[in-house]
Design an enzyme around this catalytic site. Structure first.
Site, short mmCIF file in Angstrom:
data_model
loop_
_atom_site.label_atom_id
_atom_site.label_comp_id
_atom_site.label_asym_id
_atom_site.label_seq_id
_atom_site.Cartn_x
_atom_site.Cartn_y
_atom_site.Cartn_z
CE LYS A 170 -1.75 2.55 3.31
NZ LYS A 170 -1.78 3.87 2.67
N GLY A 221 7.27 5.01 7.84
CA GLY A 221 6.41 6.18 8.05
C GLY A 221 6.75 6.83 9.37
CB SER A 222 5.02 9.38 11.32
OG SER A 222 3.75 8.80 11.48
CD GLU A 243 14.05 1.00 8.60
OE1 GLU A 243 14.46 1.99 9.27
OE2 GLU A 243 14.71 -0.04 8.48
CB CYS A 277 13.59 9.03 7.45
SG CYS A 277 14.54 8.00 6.33
CD GLU A 374 10.57 13.12 11.29
OE1 GLU A 374 9.44 12.76 11.65
OE2 GLU A 374 11.30 12.43 10.57
P1 NAD Z 1 2.65 8.33 7.94
O1 NAD Z 1 3.00 7.55 9.14
O2 NAD Z 1 1.63 9.38 8.05
O3 NAD Z 1 2.15 7.39 6.76
C1 NAD Z 1 2.93 6.31 6.29
C2 NAD Z 1 2.01 5.27 5.69
O4 NAD Z 1 1.21 4.71 6.73
C3 NAD Z 1 1.05 5.79 4.64
O5 NAD Z 1 0.95 4.84 3.61
C4 NAD Z 1 -0.26 5.90 5.41
O6 NAD Z 1 -1.40 5.81 4.60
C5 NAD Z 1 -0.16 4.70 6.33
N1 NAD Z 1 -1.00 4.76 7.53
C6 NAD Z 1 -1.54 5.83 8.14
N2 NAD Z 1 -2.21 5.48 9.25
C7 NAD Z 1 -2.07 4.13 9.36
C8 NAD Z 1 -2.50 3.16 10.33
N3 NAD Z 1 -3.22 3.49 11.40
N4 NAD Z 1 -2.14 1.89 10.14
C9 NAD Z 1 -1.38 1.52 9.10
N5 NAD Z 1 -0.94 2.39 8.14
C10 NAD Z 1 -1.29 3.68 8.28
O7 NAD Z 1 4.05 8.90 7.42
P2 NAD Z 1 4.29 9.92 6.21
O8 NAD Z 1 3.82 11.26 6.66
O9 NAD Z 1 3.76 9.32 4.95
O10 NAD Z 1 5.89 9.91 6.10
C11 NAD Z 1 6.69 10.75 6.83
C12 NAD Z 1 7.30 10.03 8.01
O11 NAD Z 1 7.96 8.85 7.57
C13 NAD Z 1 8.37 10.83 8.72
O12 NAD Z 1 8.23 10.72 10.11
C14 NAD Z 1 9.67 10.19 8.28
O13 NAD Z 1 10.75 10.40 9.15
C15 NAD Z 1 9.26 8.77 8.14
N6 NAD Z 1 10.15 8.05 7.25
C16 NAD Z 1 11.02 7.15 7.78
C17 NAD Z 1 11.92 6.49 6.98
C18 NAD Z 1 12.89 5.50 7.55
O14 NAD Z 1 13.46 4.73 6.79
N7 NAD Z 1 13.10 5.47 8.84
C19 NAD Z 1 11.92 6.74 5.61
C20 NAD Z 1 11.02 7.66 5.09
C21 NAD Z 1 10.14 8.30 5.93
#
Ligand code: NAD
Length: 472
Positions: A170, A221-222, A243, A277, A374
């Site tokens: 997804k 993600g976050s 991650e 990130c 962040e």
């Molecule tokens: P996010 O957490 O808002 O979303 C990430 C993904 O999770 C999206 O596909 C979203 O639709 C999905 N999602 C949202 N709610 C969910 C739930 N309850 N259950 C399962 N999936 C859900 O993150 P973002 O805003 O898309 O990305 C930015 C964040 O990602 C930043 O904090 C960044 O540091 C982090 N990030 C980390 C890495 C790493 O490798 N550590 C790499 C890139 C980004």
């Protein structure tokens, strides 16, 4: 632009949905096209297809699985220009950044396709033998963010499939298009059901993490969402790779040549408009070189063009979505309200597009929001220090532990500092070197587990130990 048409990929077929979302170009705030929103029924269908495909894919010889993953790289290469244009349009990044990402995705497919995990003979004595081996888990649920939608998807697809798993993937609802296109191309390369791509809202992410037919979640993600993923994944003790976010420190020691490192420092912080990130998000500079580093960074920043990634010479694009744009504007307002001084930037002037100018904040207090949060946008605090113990303590003074950088000509001193930093990756005198063969993962709330390298490949397996004795 000609009409764009994107569909879900389930069981090797393109599938429409009655429900749709809208993809927005962040540089222009115009609509790109509609994209499908998968329903629970689509998810069930995709999981069933992935489960049905699993037995055959698991038993497909490793060399054949590797060949197909490498062929995904060939498909990305064949359609390179299409992916680059689409990535600029949906993500907002500059052309150089889009080319870096697609080039990286091709490279990852080919390199991960060379990896394998050997059986380990633990004990062999006469009739007795003990062997540990890595067996695939089953169906992997992969969830990706919007900053590097294709590269981070490939970081999951390639090892999961090489290890013998199938997948439901997804993408973020903010950047679904490149991933849907990848799914469409993969339908001609992989057996039906091996890779299913479903776009949808955040609720689809939650359904995936709760689904009993899925054995592991690989999530980028976050941290806040990662915590929710961890909770709902407990339902059937899913394996997890997370991650998550970071607030990476850079430590610049007194012996650096400020002019010589300014460009590298700048890109360590601002690549992908700081939606990275592992962007340097707190820049600690020894007071002996603070003014020099500040001056050189400002001078370099003035040479970098921000704009629509399709325009020649543009190196930095907008933030990817309005939510993030408003969040970073809030950080700037907080700086202003607290009378912090900007060395450059600080004012949002663009009439259209989610553009935040490169902003350097001059030595704000350690508890300022622009230091503790962040930003995930181009707002960087420069912070003075004069004592190594103090700067290590401040660098570690965060819930995060993703990456860090140290800048010095004294490599022994830099190594001593690196050893004491609470971070999964430390770069010395450079930043952002990644490889399919180098382990990457966060400490503390920045994550759980590893991506890339054989450690990353092993995360897509369970260990099975077989203890054999002679039969009678
Ligand atoms: P996010 O957490 O808002 O979303 C990430 C993904 O999770 C999206 O596909 C979203 O639709 C999905 N999602 C949202 N709610 C969910 C739930 N309850 N259950 C399962 N999936 C859900 O993150 P973002 O805003 O898309 O990305 C930015 C964040 O990602 C930043 O904090 C960044 O540091 C982090 N990030 C980390 C890495 C790493 O490798 N550590 C790499 C890139 C980004």
């Amino acid at each position: 632009m000609k009409a764009l048409d994107f569909a879900l990929s389930i069981n090797g077929r393109l599938v429409r949905s009655a429900e749709t979302g809208t993809a927005i170009n962040p540089a222009t705030e115009t609509v790109i096209c509609a994209f499908p929103l998968a329903t629970r029924a689509h998810l069930d269908e995709a999981v069933q297809a992935a489960q049905a495909a699993f037995a055959r894919w698991r038993d497909t010889p490793l060399a054949e699985r590797q060949r197909r993953v490498s062929a995904l790289g060939d498909a990305l290469e064949k359609h390179h220009d299409r992916f680059v244009e689409l990535l600029i349009t949906e993500q907002g990044k500059a052309r150089s950044g889009a080319e870096w990402e697609i080039g990286g995705a091709i490279h990852w497919c080919r390199e991960i396709a060379t990896q394998s995990l050997e059986d380990q003979v633990i004990h062999q004595d006469g009739d007795e033998q003990v062997v540990s081996r890595h067996v695939p888990i089953g169906v992997i649920g992969a969830i990706t963010p919007w900053n590097f939608p294709i590269l981070l998807a490939i970081w999951k697809i390639a090892p999961a499939l090489v290890a013998g798993n199938t997948m439901v993937l997804k993408p973020s609802p903010f950047t679904p298009l490149c991933t849907l296109l990848l799914g469409e191309l993969a339908n001609d390369i992989l057996p039906p059901g091996v890779l299913n791509v479903l776009s949808g809202g955040n609720e689809l992410g939650q359904w995936i993490t709760e689904h009993p037919g899925i054995g592991k979640i690989s999530f980028t993600g976050s941290t806040a969402t990662g915590q929710r993923v961890m909770q709902s994944a407990s339902v059937n003790i899913k394996r997890l790779t997370l991650e998550l976010g970071g607030n990476d420190p850079a430590i610049v020691l007194a012996d650096v040549d400020a002019k010589a490192i300014a460009k590298d420092l700048f890109w360590a912080a601002f690549s992908n408009s700081a939606q990275f990130c592992v962007a340097c998000k707190r820049l600690y500079v020894h007071e002996a070189v603070y003014d020099d580093v500040a001056r050189e960074l400002v001078a370099y920043a003035r040479t970098v063009k921000m704009g629509n990634g399709t325009e020649p010479g543009v190196e930095l694009g907008p933030l990817q979505n309005r939510m993030q744009f408003e969040k970073v504007k809030g950080l700037l307002r907080d700086c202003q309200a607290n009378e912090q001084h900007f060395l450059i930037g600080g004012e949002v002037t663009a009439e259209r597009g989610y553009f935040i100018p490169v902003t350097l904040v001059d030595n704000p207090p350690e508890d300022a929001r622009c230091v503790t949060e962040e930003a995930f946008g181009p707002v960087l605090p420069l912070l003075k220090f004069n004592d190594t113990e103090d700067v290590i303590r401040r660098a570690n003074g965060t819930e995060y532990g993703l990456a860090a950088t140290v800048w010095s000509r004294d490599l022994e001193q830099a190594q001593r500092i690196a050893r004491r930093l609470e971070a999964g990756t430390v770069w010395i005198n450079h930043a952002h070197q990644f490889s399919p063969h180098i382990a990457f993962g966060g400490h503390k709330t920045s994550g759980l587990g590893i991506e890339n390298s054989l450690h990353g490949l092993a995360e897509y397996t369970n260990v099975q130990t077989v203890l054999q004795k002679a039969g009678h």
